[in-house]
Motif scaffolding. Structure first.
Motif, mmCIF file in Angstrom:
data_model
loop_
_atom_site.group_PDB
_atom_site.id
_atom_site.type_symbol
_atom_site.label_atom_id
_atom_site.label_comp_id
_atom_site.label_asym_id
_atom_site.label_seq_id
_atom_site.Cartn_x
_atom_site.Cartn_y
_atom_site.Cartn_z
ATOM 1 N N PRO A 1 0.832 -1.199 0.000
ATOM 2 C CA PRO A 1 0.000 0.000 0.000
ATOM 3 C C PRO A 1 0.872 1.256 0.000
ATOM 4 C CG PRO A 1 -0.767 -1.551 1.662
ATOM 5 C CD PRO A 1 0.544 -2.066 1.158
ATOM 6 N N VAL A 2 0.375 2.316 -0.606
ATOM 7 C CA VAL A 2 1.122 3.572 -0.649
ATOM 8 C C VAL A 2 0.936 4.377 0.636
ATOM 9 C CG1 VAL A 2 1.097 3.696 -3.157
ATOM 10 C CG2 VAL A 2 -0.734 4.798 -1.854
ATOM 11 N N GLY A 3 0.153 3.876 1.549
ATOM 12 C CA GLY A 3 -0.086 4.547 2.822
ATOM 13 C C GLY A 3 -0.407 3.533 3.892
ATOM 14 N N ASP B 1 -1.926 17.169 5.252
ATOM 15 C CA ASP B 1 -0.612 17.091 5.891
ATOM 16 C C ASP B 1 -0.490 15.660 6.418
ATOM 17 O OD1 ASP B 1 1.506 17.072 7.710
ATOM 18 O OD2 ASP B 1 0.904 18.925 8.705
ATOM 19 N N TRP B 2 0.089 14.782 5.611
ATOM 20 C CA TRP B 2 0.091 13.359 5.934
ATOM 21 C C TRP B 2 0.861 13.044 7.207
ATOM 22 C CZ3 TRP B 2 -3.492 10.291 4.373
ATOM 23 C CH2 TRP B 2 -4.170 10.597 3.191
ATOM 24 N N ASP B 3 1.896 13.808 7.532
ATOM 25 C CA ASP B 3 2.611 13.564 8.784
ATOM 26 C C ASP B 3 1.657 13.751 9.970
ATOM 27 O OD1 ASP B 3 5.017 12.999 7.509
ATOM 28 O OD2 ASP B 3 5.716 15.078 7.638
ATOM 29 N N TYR B 4 0.891 14.821 9.950
ATOM 30 C CA TYR B 4 -0.058 15.086 11.026
ATOM 31 C C TYR B 4 -1.201 14.066 10.993
ATOM 32 C CZ TYR B 4 -3.077 17.460 14.301
ATOM 33 O OH TYR B 4 -3.861 17.742 15.394
ATOM 34 N N PHE B 5 -1.752 13.838 9.804
ATOM 35 C CA PHE B 5 -2.874 12.911 9.668
ATOM 36 C C PHE B 5 -2.478 11.521 10.161
ATOM 37 C CE2 PHE B 5 -5.622 9.863 7.658
ATOM 38 C CZ PHE B 5 -6.870 10.444 7.753
ATOM 39 N N TYR B 6 -1.322 11.024 9.718
ATOM 40 C CA TYR B 6 -0.908 9.677 10.120
ATOM 41 C C TYR B 6 -0.569 9.589 11.599
ATOM 42 C CZ TYR B 6 -1.060 7.378 5.583
ATOM 43 O OH TYR B 6 -1.469 6.803 4.413
ATOM 44 N N MET B 7 -0.180 10.694 12.220
ATOM 45 C CA MET B 7 0.028 10.680 13.658
ATOM 46 C C MET B 7 -1.309 10.348 14.344
ATOM 47 S SD MET B 7 1.254 13.743 16.194
ATOM 48 C CE MET B 7 -0.266 14.684 15.929
ATOM 49 N N PHE C 1 -5.394 3.396 15.008
ATOM 50 C CA PHE C 1 -5.396 2.037 14.477
ATOM 51 C C PHE C 1 -4.196 1.203 14.901
ATOM 52 C CE2 PHE C 1 -8.211 4.289 11.474
ATOM 53 C CZ PHE C 1 -9.361 3.556 11.739
ATOM 54 N N GLN C 2 -3.143 1.806 15.376
ATOM 55 C CA GLN C 2 -1.991 1.106 15.955
ATOM 56 C C GLN C 2 -1.521 -0.056 15.095
ATOM 57 O OE1 GLN C 2 -3.432 0.175 19.872
ATOM 58 N NE2 GLN C 2 -3.840 2.306 20.327
ATOM 59 N N GLY C 3 -1.422 0.182 13.788
ATOM 60 C CA GLY C 3 -0.886 -0.829 12.875
ATOM 61 C C GLY C 3 -1.905 -1.794 12.309
ATOM 62 N N GLU C 4 -3.116 -1.815 12.833
ATOM 63 C CA GLU C 4 -4.194 -2.672 12.329
ATOM 64 C C GLU C 4 -5.083 -1.812 11.447
ATOM 65 O OE1 GLU C 4 -4.976 -6.028 12.813
ATOM 66 O OE2 GLU C 4 -2.948 -6.152 13.598
ATOM 67 N N TYR C 5 -4.609 -1.541 10.236
ATOM 68 C CA TYR C 5 -5.254 -0.547 9.380
ATOM 69 C C TYR C 5 -6.420 -1.113 8.578
ATOM 70 C CZ TYR C 5 -0.861 1.826 10.354
ATOM 71 O OH TYR C 5 0.216 2.395 10.966
ATOM 72 N N PRO C 6 -7.528 -0.359 8.526
ATOM 73 C CA PRO C 6 -8.648 -0.758 7.666
ATOM 74 C C PRO C 6 -8.328 -0.430 6.207
ATOM 75 C CG PRO C 6 -9.099 1.375 8.658
ATOM 76 C CD PRO C 6 -7.786 0.901 9.233
ATOM 77 N N SER C 7 -9.175 -0.836 5.331
ATOM 78 C CA SER C 7 -9.083 -0.418 3.942
ATOM 79 C C SER C 7 -9.441 1.069 3.875
ATOM 80 C CB SER C 7 -10.033 -1.236 3.073
ATOM 81 O OG SER C 7 -9.681 -2.606 3.131
ATOM 82 N N MET C 8 -8.870 1.778 2.884
ATOM 83 C CA MET C 8 -9.058 3.229 2.822
ATOM 84 C C MET C 8 -9.133 3.702 1.386
ATOM 85 S SD MET C 8 -6.398 6.358 3.452
ATOM 86 C CE MET C 8 -5.521 5.755 4.846
ATOM 87 N N THR C 9 -9.966 4.712 1.170
ATOM 88 C CA THR C 9 -10.006 5.451 -0.089
ATOM 89 C C THR C 9 -9.893 6.925 0.258
ATOM 90 O OG1 THR C 9 -11.406 3.799 -1.150
ATOM 91 C CG2 THR C 9 -11.400 5.999 -2.127
#
Length: 130
Positions: A15-17, A87-93, A99-107
């Motif tokens: 995944p790209v994210g 701002d992906w740095d802020y968003f991903y924080m 989600f602590q590494g257990e990421y759902p599917s995303m669009t």
């Protein structure tokens, strides 16, 4: 015990994210879909800055899940619409706190406008209760 599973098949590019290519919901789970959550505070005010709206949006996502007795573990799919570059740095924080590494599917989609002109981000949750 049946569990929601998340997978990134080895036969695909990574995944790209921070999301999973596949989220599998076990048979018999109940599907819960939320309206898109936006960055309003409890007074209905919308901050001007996107990151402030992101903070409020995550708080509202938590509240809507809790109102149904759910948590971030129940989220299987997230649709995100934004009117300006995230701002992906802020968003991903914020995302990683949730989600602590257990990421759902995303669009994610960048669009020209949301339902109110001051809104810059909206996040819809698809959830499953097992």
């Amino acid at each position: 015990m049946k569990k929601i599973s998340r997978n990134n098949p080895d036969s695909m590019p990574k995944p790209v994210g921070n999301y999973s290519h596949v989220t599998r919901v076990p048979k018999g789970a109940e599907l819960i879909v939320t309206s898109g959550q936006v960055g309003t505070d409890m007074n209905g005010e919308v901050p001007r800055q996107l990151n402030d709206q992101v903070t409020n949006t995550f708080a509202n996502m938590k509240k809507v899940l809790e109102s149904e007795g759910l948590s971030h573990d129940s989220v299987i799919k997230v649709n995100i619409w934004a009117t300006e570059e995230i701002d992906w740095d802020y968003f991903y924080m914020k995302w990683d706190e949730w989600f602590q590494g257990e990421y759902p599917s995303m669009t994610i989609a960048y669009i020209s406008a949301l339902g109110l002109p001051e809104l810059k981000i909206e996040i819809e949750l698809w959830c499953a209760e097992i």
